[in-house]
Design a protein around this motif. Structure first.
Motif, mmCIF file in Angstrom:
data_model
loop_
_atom_site.group_PDB
_atom_site.id
_atom_site.type_symbol
_atom_site.label_atom_id
_atom_site.label_comp_id
_atom_site.label_asym_id
_atom_site.label_seq_id
_atom_site.Cartn_x
_atom_site.Cartn_y
_atom_site.Cartn_z
ATOM 1 N N ALA A 116 0.815 -1.216 0.000
ATOM 2 C CA ALA A 116 0.000 0.000 0.000
ATOM 3 C C ALA A 116 0.847 1.263 0.000
ATOM 4 N N ALA A 117 1.991 1.238 0.680
ATOM 5 C CA ALA A 117 2.847 2.424 0.759
ATOM 6 C C ALA A 117 3.378 2.832 -0.603
ATOM 7 N N GLY A 118 3.347 1.923 -1.574
ATOM 8 C CA GLY A 118 3.879 2.226 -2.890
ATOM 9 C C GLY A 118 2.918 2.893 -3.837
ATOM 10 N N TYR A 119 1.676 3.115 -3.430
ATOM 11 C CA TYR A 119 0.667 3.600 -4.365
ATOM 12 C C TYR A 119 0.397 5.106 -4.384
ATOM 13 N N PRO A 120 0.327 5.835 -3.264
ATOM 14 C CA PRO A 120 -0.277 7.173 -3.290
ATOM 15 C C PRO A 120 0.293 8.145 -4.324
ATOM 16 N N SER A 121 1.545 8.536 -4.205
ATOM 17 C CA SER A 121 2.110 9.511 -5.145
ATOM 18 C C SER A 121 2.163 8.964 -6.560
ATOM 19 N N VAL A 122 2.454 7.668 -6.664
ATOM 20 C CA VAL A 122 2.574 7.029 -7.969
ATOM 21 C C VAL A 122 1.256 7.109 -8.741
ATOM 22 N N VAL A 123 0.156 6.755 -8.096
ATOM 23 C CA VAL A 123 -1.131 6.763 -8.792
ATOM 24 C C VAL A 123 -1.574 8.196 -9.092
ATOM 25 N N GLU A 124 -1.365 9.115 -8.157
ATOM 26 C CA GLU A 124 -1.716 10.518 -8.427
ATOM 27 C C GLU A 124 -0.941 11.015 -9.644
ATOM 28 N N ASN A 144 8.158 6.384 -21.989
ATOM 29 C CA ASN A 144 9.609 6.218 -21.885
ATOM 30 C C ASN A 144 9.986 5.991 -20.423
ATOM 31 N N GLY A 145 10.605 4.852 -20.144
ATOM 32 C CA GLY A 145 10.932 4.502 -18.766
ATOM 33 C C GLY A 145 9.714 3.939 -18.074
ATOM 34 N N ALA A 146 9.182 2.839 -18.619
ATOM 35 C CA ALA A 146 7.846 2.375 -18.234
ATOM 36 C C ALA A 146 7.807 1.369 -17.100
ATOM 37 N N SER A 147 8.960 0.885 -16.630
ATOM 38 C CA SER A 147 8.909 -0.228 -15.684
ATOM 39 C C SER A 147 8.879 0.186 -14.221
ATOM 40 N N GLY A 148 9.094 1.456 -13.917
ATOM 41 C CA GLY A 148 9.070 1.915 -12.534
ATOM 42 C C GLY A 148 7.655 2.015 -11.989
ATOM 43 N N GLY A 149 7.524 2.627 -10.828
ATOM 44 C CA GLY A 149 6.220 2.710 -10.193
ATOM 45 C C GLY A 149 5.211 3.493 -10.999
ATOM 46 N N VAL A 150 5.568 4.717 -11.420
ATOM 47 C CA VAL A 150 4.633 5.527 -12.195
ATOM 48 C C VAL A 150 4.329 4.852 -13.524
ATOM 49 N N GLY A 151 5.361 4.323 -14.184
ATOM 50 C CA GLY A 151 5.148 3.639 -15.449
ATOM 51 C C GLY A 151 4.224 2.444 -15.305
ATOM 52 N N SER A 152 4.430 1.656 -14.255
ATOM 53 C CA SER A 152 3.566 0.495 -14.020
ATOM 54 C C SER A 152 2.112 0.920 -13.871
ATOM 55 N N ALA A 153 1.896 2.025 -13.159
ATOM 56 C CA ALA A 153 0.532 2.525 -12.977
ATOM 57 C C ALA A 153 -0.030 3.081 -14.276
ATOM 58 N N VAL A 154 0.778 3.853 -15.020
ATOM 59 C CA VAL A 154 0.316 4.429 -16.284
ATOM 60 C C VAL A 154 -0.121 3.325 -17.242
ATOM 61 N N LEU A 155 0.703 2.298 -17.390
ATOM 62 C CA LEU A 155 0.373 1.231 -18.332
ATOM 63 C C LEU A 155 -0.979 0.611 -18.007
ATOM 64 N N GLN A 156 -1.198 0.303 -16.732
ATOM 65 C CA GLN A 156 -2.429 -0.380 -16.348
ATOM 66 C C GLN A 156 -3.650 0.525 -16.431
ATOM 67 N N ILE A 157 -3.504 1.774 -15.997
ATOM 68 C CA ILE A 157 -4.633 2.710 -16.045
ATOM 69 C C ILE A 157 -4.999 3.023 -17.492
ATOM 70 N N ALA A 158 -3.988 3.271 -18.330
ATOM 71 C CA ALA A 158 -4.253 3.569 -19.734
ATOM 72 C C ALA A 158 -4.924 2.387 -20.425
ATOM 73 N N ARG A 159 -4.446 1.184 -20.171
ATOM 74 C CA ARG A 159 -5.052 -0.001 -20.776
ATOM 75 C C ARG A 159 -6.501 -0.149 -20.319
ATOM 76 N N ASP A 160 -6.770 0.150 -19.042
ATOM 77 C CA ASP A 160 -8.128 0.057 -18.523
ATOM 78 C C ASP A 160 -9.056 1.050 -19.213
ATOM 79 N N ARG A 161 -8.479 2.118 -19.757
ATOM 80 C CA ARG A 161 -9.264 3.149 -20.434
ATOM 81 C C ARG A 161 -9.313 2.951 -21.952
ATOM 82 N N GLY A 162 -8.821 1.839 -22.430
ATOM 83 C CA GLY A 162 -8.895 1.556 -23.857
ATOM 84 C C GLY A 162 -7.797 2.179 -24.689
ATOM 85 N N VAL A 163 -6.673 2.515 -24.054
ATOM 86 C CA VAL A 163 -5.533 3.099 -24.754
ATOM 87 C C VAL A 163 -4.494 2.011 -25.005
ATOM 88 N N THR A 164 -3.957 1.951 -26.223
ATOM 89 C CA THR A 164 -2.833 1.067 -26.518
ATOM 90 C C THR A 164 -1.558 1.718 -25.985
#
Length: 297
Positions: A116-124, A144-164
């Motif tokens: 849980a401690a890994g989510y707040p700033s990353v998801v915002e 660019n630089g997709a494997s870190g915390g923010v990248g991991s969140a971006v990939l999943q959120i974008a995919r959930d919204r129908g973005v490739t």
């Protein structure tokens, strides 16, 4: 209580584990007994004095924005949370045994304090940059630089919204990105052509600050379709630098919803004891992270 602090800007060696007075929850705030604290790149940028405009610092200063823990004080005017609740959120000086949070949410069922401690700033941050770059369902987003915390969140959120999503990372992390639903390729020589072979790029995010803004503008054809959180040279390219947080309570609510639906999971790559905050900063600054780094309190 024990708390990580620094009395001068500088490298990780300025961090000290000290005895400090416990903070208390003022109006509209809660205090938690910290069980884990997230380690974010902004933490070492603040320690180095890089981002004083967005994060003014009065020395000596504590460290840390994100935490998960158990509520043990509730400030005046706060409703909907009680002593003993398990929460995660944002506050100040979270590399400590106790911290005051200004935004929080109850931890989703099944999530550990460490996770849980890994989510707040990353998801915002992920929600903010997706919004700012203006990518729409059916379009393709390059990260660019997709494997870190923010990248991991971006990939999943974008995919959930129908973005490739096309993600760049080191060779060791390509399968990780593909597991999150992204098309993936390595950075380094020839990376622009490799991205082109994967498809058209409608918008791009720079999460690594690796000096590729010119290439991202070339790929999108429009500097307004590129946003960075890591390259301070953004104005030179007409690119937006995103550094001002949006609504953290809203971001936490969306994180809870996504986690509860099984649409968002950010792994913890490594945990460190509080006394090893300097090592966590060194590793964070080196990059190549898969997911998140956290301190265990």
């Amino acid at each position: 209580m024990k708390k990580v602090s620094f009395a001068a800007f500088g490298g990780p060696d300025v961090l000290r584990l000290i005895a400090a007075e416990e903070p208390h929850a003022g109006p509209g705030r809660i205090r938690v007994r910290v069980r884990a604290a997230g380690v974010n790149p902004v933490d070492w940028r603040i320690r180095e004095g890089q981002v004083l405009g967005a994060h003014p610092v009065e020395l000596p200063s504590g460290v840390g924005l994100d935490a998960a823990g158990v509520v043990d004080e509730v400030g005046e005017g706060v409703e909907g949370v009680a002593i003993g609740d398990h929460v995660f959120g944002e506050g100040s000086d979270t590399y400590a045994e106790f911290a005051v949070l200004s935004a929080w949410a109850r931890m989703p069922q099944g999530l550990t304090f460490e996770e849980a401690a890994g989510y707040p700033s990353v998801v915002e941050t992920a929600l903010r940059v997706i919004r700012e770059v203006g990518v729409r369902p059916g379009e393709t987003l390059l990260v660019n630089g997709a494997s870190g915390g923010v990248g991991s969140a971006v990939l999943q959120i974008a995919r959930d919204r129908g973005v490739t999503v096309i993600g760049t990372a080191g060779a060791a992390n390509l399968e990780y990105l593909r597991g999150l639903g992204a098309l993936a390729t390595t950075y380094g020589e020839g990376w622009v052509e490799r991205v082109r072979q994967l498809g058209r790029v409608d918008a791009a995010l720079d999460l690594a600050g690796s000096g590729v803004l010119g290439e991202l503008v070339e790929l999108t054809g429009d500097p307004r379709k590129v946003v960075t959180i890591a390259d301070l040279g953004a104005p030179e390219f007409g690119v937006r630098f995103s550094g001002v947080a949006g609504s953290v309570p809203d971001a936490l609510a969306e994180a809870v919803a996504l986690i509860s639906r099984g649409r968002l999971h950010i792994p913890v790559e490594k945990s460190y004891p509080l006394a090893e905050a300097a090592a966590a900063h060194i590793d964070s600054r080196a990059g190549h992270t898969r997911g998140r780094r956290v301190l265990i309190v």
